[in-house]
Design a protein around this motif. Structure first.
Motif, PDB file in Angstrom:
ATOM      1  N   ILE A  58       0.828  -1.203   0.000  1.00 44.30           N
ATOM      2  CA  ILE A  58       0.000   0.000   0.000  1.00 44.30           C
ATOM      3  C   ILE A  58       0.865   1.257   0.000  1.00 44.30           C
ATOM      4  CG2 ILE A  58      -0.176   0.031   2.521  1.00 44.30           C
ATOM      5  CD1 ILE A  58      -3.090   1.061   2.165  1.00 44.30           C
ATOM      6  N   PHE A  59       0.369   2.264  -0.687  1.00 39.75           N
ATOM      7  CA  PHE A  59       0.900   3.626  -0.611  1.00 39.75           C
ATOM      8  C   PHE A  59      -0.252   4.480  -0.133  1.00 39.75           C
ATOM      9  CE2 PHE A  59       1.134   7.910  -2.223  1.00 39.75           C
ATOM     10  CZ  PHE A  59       2.417   8.287  -1.928  1.00 39.75           C
ATOM     11  N   LEU A  60      -0.038   5.232   0.938  1.00 43.26           N
ATOM     12  CA  LEU A  60      -1.078   6.106   1.468  1.00 43.26           C
ATOM     13  C   LEU A  60      -0.512   7.512   1.574  1.00 43.26           C
ATOM     14  CD1 LEU A  60      -3.762   5.470   3.916  1.00 43.26           C
ATOM     15  CD2 LEU A  60      -2.175   7.259   4.580  1.00 43.26           C
ATOM     16  N   GLY A  61      -1.099   8.437   0.863  1.00 46.40           N
ATOM     17  CA  GLY A  61      -0.636   9.819   0.886  1.00 46.40           C
ATOM     18  C   GLY A  61      -1.768  10.771   1.205  1.00 46.40           C
ATOM     19  N   ILE A  62      -1.462  11.793   1.960  1.00 45.43           N
ATOM     20  CA  ILE A  62      -2.435  12.838   2.282  1.00 45.43           C
ATOM     21  C   ILE A  62      -1.902  14.148   1.727  1.00 45.43           C
ATOM     22  CG2 ILE A  62      -3.595  14.091   4.138  1.00 45.43           C
ATOM     23  CD1 ILE A  62      -3.433  11.469   5.758  1.00 45.43           C
ATOM     24  N   VAL A  63      -2.686  14.741   0.832  1.00 51.99           N
ATOM     25  CA  VAL A  63      -2.279  15.968   0.153  1.00 51.99           C
ATOM     26  C   VAL A  63      -2.885  17.160   0.879  1.00 51.99           C
ATOM     27  CG1 VAL A  63      -2.361  17.259  -2.005  1.00 51.99           C
ATOM     28  CG2 VAL A  63      -2.162  14.764  -2.055  1.00 51.99           C
ATOM     29  N   ASP A  64      -2.028  18.103   1.248  1.00 53.12           N
ATOM     30  CA  ASP A  64      -2.469  19.368   1.828  1.00 53.12           C
ATOM     31  C   ASP A  64      -2.263  20.425   0.750  1.00 53.12           C
ATOM     32  OD1 ASP A  64      -2.761  21.827   3.133  1.00 53.12           O
ATOM     33  OD2 ASP A  64      -1.868  21.078   4.994  1.00 53.12           O
ATOM     34  N   THR A  65      -3.355  20.795   0.078  1.00 51.89           N
ATOM     35  CA  THR A  65      -3.244  21.734  -1.046  1.00 51.89           C
ATOM     36  C   THR A  65      -2.901  23.149  -0.594  1.00 51.89           C
ATOM     37  OG1 THR A  65      -5.651  22.066  -1.015  1.00 51.89           O
ATOM     38  CG2 THR A  65      -4.774  20.410  -2.542  1.00 51.89           C
ATOM     39  N   LYS A  66      -3.291  23.521   0.605  1.00 49.36           N
ATOM     40  CA  LYS A  66      -2.975  24.863   1.099  1.00 49.36           C
ATOM     41  C   LYS A  66      -1.485  25.019   1.369  1.00 49.36           C
ATOM     42  CE  LYS A  66      -7.491  25.822   2.992  1.00 49.36           C
ATOM     43  NZ  LYS A  66      -8.298  26.093   4.169  1.00 49.36           N
ATOM     44  N   ARG A  67      -0.886  23.994   1.953  1.00 52.70           N
ATOM     45  CA  ARG A  67       0.548  24.039   2.262  1.00 52.70           C
ATOM     46  C   ARG A  67       1.413  23.466   1.141  1.00 52.70           C
ATOM     47  NH1 ARG A  67       0.571  21.937   8.496  1.00 52.70           N
ATOM     48  NH2 ARG A  67      -0.529  23.728   9.376  1.00 52.70           N
ATOM     49  N   LYS A  68       0.749  22.905   0.140  1.00 52.84           N
ATOM     50  CA  LYS A  68       1.445  22.255  -0.978  1.00 52.84           C
ATOM     51  C   LYS A  68       2.381  21.169  -0.464  1.00 52.84           C
ATOM     52  CE  LYS A  68       0.995  26.174  -4.050  1.00 52.84           C
ATOM     53  NZ  LYS A  68       1.636  27.100  -4.948  1.00 52.84           N
ATOM     54  N   GLN A  69       1.806  20.288   0.366  1.00 57.21           N
ATOM     55  CA  GLN A  69       2.573  19.210   0.971  1.00 57.21           C
ATOM     56  C   GLN A  69       1.907  17.864   0.710  1.00 57.21           C
ATOM     57  OE1 GLN A  69       2.689  20.083   5.170  1.00 57.21           O
ATOM     58  NE2 GLN A  69       4.576  21.260   4.993  1.00 57.21           N
ATOM     59  N   LEU A  70       2.741  16.845   0.632  1.00 54.41           N
ATOM     60  CA  LEU A  70       2.280  15.469   0.574  1.00 54.41           C
ATOM     61  C   LEU A  70       2.924  14.733   1.741  1.00 54.41           C
ATOM     62  CD1 LEU A  70       1.010  12.918  -0.724  1.00 54.41           C
ATOM     63  CD2 LEU A  70       3.128  12.725  -2.073  1.00 54.41           C
ATOM     64  N   ARG A  71       2.081  14.232   2.648  1.00 61.03           N
ATOM     65  CA  ARG A  71       2.563  13.384   3.733  1.00 61.03           C
ATOM     66  C   ARG A  71       2.194  11.967   3.341  1.00 61.03           C
ATOM     67  NH1 ARG A  71       0.225  14.093   8.902  1.00 61.03           N
ATOM     68  NH2 ARG A  71      -1.699  14.598   7.844  1.00 61.03           N
ATOM     69  N   PHE A  72       3.158  11.049   3.422  1.00 59.07           N
ATOM     70  CA  PHE A  72       2.857   9.704   2.961  1.00 59.07           C
ATOM     71  C   PHE A  72       3.591   8.657   3.778  1.00 59.07           C
ATOM     72  CE2 PHE A  72       6.762  10.669   0.786  1.00 59.07           C
ATOM     73  CZ  PHE A  72       7.442   9.458   0.760  1.00 59.07           C
ATOM     74  N   SER A  73       3.099   7.450   3.631  1.00 62.10           N
ATOM     75  CA  SER A  73       3.768   6.278   4.169  1.00 62.10           C
ATOM     76  C   SER A  73       3.479   5.148   3.189  1.00 62.10           C
ATOM     77  CB  SER A  73       3.231   5.947   5.561  1.00 62.10           C
ATOM     78  OG  SER A  73       4.012   4.937   6.159  1.00 62.10           O
ATOM     79  N   ALA A  74       4.390   4.196   3.132  1.00 68.05           N
ATOM     80  CA  ALA A  74       4.217   3.091   2.194  1.00 68.05           C
ATOM     81  C   ALA A  74       4.681   1.794   2.818  1.00 68.05           C
ATOM     82  CB  ALA A  74       4.989   3.369   0.910  1.00 68.05           C
ATOM     83  N   ALA A  75       4.064   0.717   2.392  1.00 71.82           N
ATOM     84  CA  ALA A  75       4.453  -0.622   2.830  1.00 71.82           C
ATOM     85  C   ALA A  75       4.543  -1.496   1.580  1.00 71.82           C
ATOM     86  CB  ALA A  75       3.430  -1.186   3.804  1.00 71.82           C
ATOM     87  N   GLY A  76       5.773  -1.836   1.223  1.00 71.53           N
ATOM     88  CA  GLY A  76       5.975  -2.655   0.040  1.00 71.53           C
ATOM     89  C   GLY A  76       5.989  -1.881  -1.260  1.00 71.53           C
ATOM     90  N   TYR A  77       5.908  -0.571  -1.196  1.00 71.34           N
ATOM     91  CA  TYR A  77       5.953   0.286  -2.378  1.00 71.34           C
ATOM     92  C   TYR A  77       7.265   1.065  -2.380  1.00 71.34           C
ATOM     93  CZ  TYR A  77       1.312   0.085  -4.534  1.00 71.34           C
ATOM     94  OH  TYR A  77       0.200  -0.308  -5.226  1.00 71.34           O
ATOM     95  N   PRO A  78       7.814   1.342  -3.550  1.00 72.37           N
ATOM     96  CA  PRO A  78       9.027   2.174  -3.591  1.00 72.37           C
ATOM     97  C   PRO A  78       8.686   3.625  -3.275  1.00 72.37           C
ATOM     98  CG  PRO A  78       8.308   1.624  -5.810  1.00 72.37           C
ATOM     99  CD  PRO A  78       7.417   0.867  -4.868  1.00 72.37           C
ATOM    100  N   GLN A  79       9.706   4.402  -2.958  1.00 78.13           N
ATOM    101  CA  GLN A  79       9.504   5.829  -2.695  1.00 78.13           C
ATOM    102  C   GLN A  79       8.910   6.505  -3.933  1.00 78.13           C
ATOM    103  OE1 GLN A  79      10.183   7.588   0.180  1.00 78.13           O
ATOM    104  NE2 GLN A  79      10.668   5.668   1.171  1.00 78.13           N
ATOM    105  N   PRO A  80       7.982   7.421  -3.745  1.00 76.81           N
ATOM    106  CA  PRO A  80       7.415   8.124  -4.900  1.00 76.81           C
ATOM    107  C   PRO A  80       8.430   9.102  -5.497  1.00 76.81           C
ATOM    108  CG  PRO A  80       6.578   9.067  -2.878  1.00 76.81           C
ATOM    109  CD  PRO A  80       7.403   7.865  -2.490  1.00 76.81           C
TER     110      PRO A  80
END
Length: 85
Positions: A57-79
């Motif tokens: 899984i790759f799970l990312g949370i996009v904050d459009t106001k701060r222009k940030q992506l917070r993410f964590s992954a299990a078994g996925y390569p870095q984005p």
């Protein structure tokens, strides 16, 4: 953003996908930290998945106001981040 891949095919893989979807909804109600979400999900799935079955899984949370992506992954390569020039 969620990208999920469950091992196997057919009904079993579909059922695991449904279970993971349900668990994610439950965990999102308690936290919005991607790493913590995946830790909780992993602890719950560890008891549910039979030997030899797994999910990545790759799970990312996009904050459009701060222009940030917070993410964590299990078994996925870095984005890879690609920005417009």
């Amino acid at each position: 953003l969620i990208m999920l891949d469950v091992s196997g095919h057919g009904v079993t893989a579909a059922l695991y996908t449904f279970v993971i979807h349900t668990l994610l909804q439950e965990v999102f109600a308690t936290t919005s930290d991607p790493a913590q979400i995946l830790t909780i999900l992993n602890n719950k799935l560890h008891r549910l998945l039979i030997n030899g079955k797994f999910a990545t899984i790759f799970l990312g949370i996009v904050d459009t106001k701060r222009k940030q992506l917070r993410f964590s992954a299990a078994g996925y390569p870095q984005p890879i981040l690609r920005t417009a020039r």
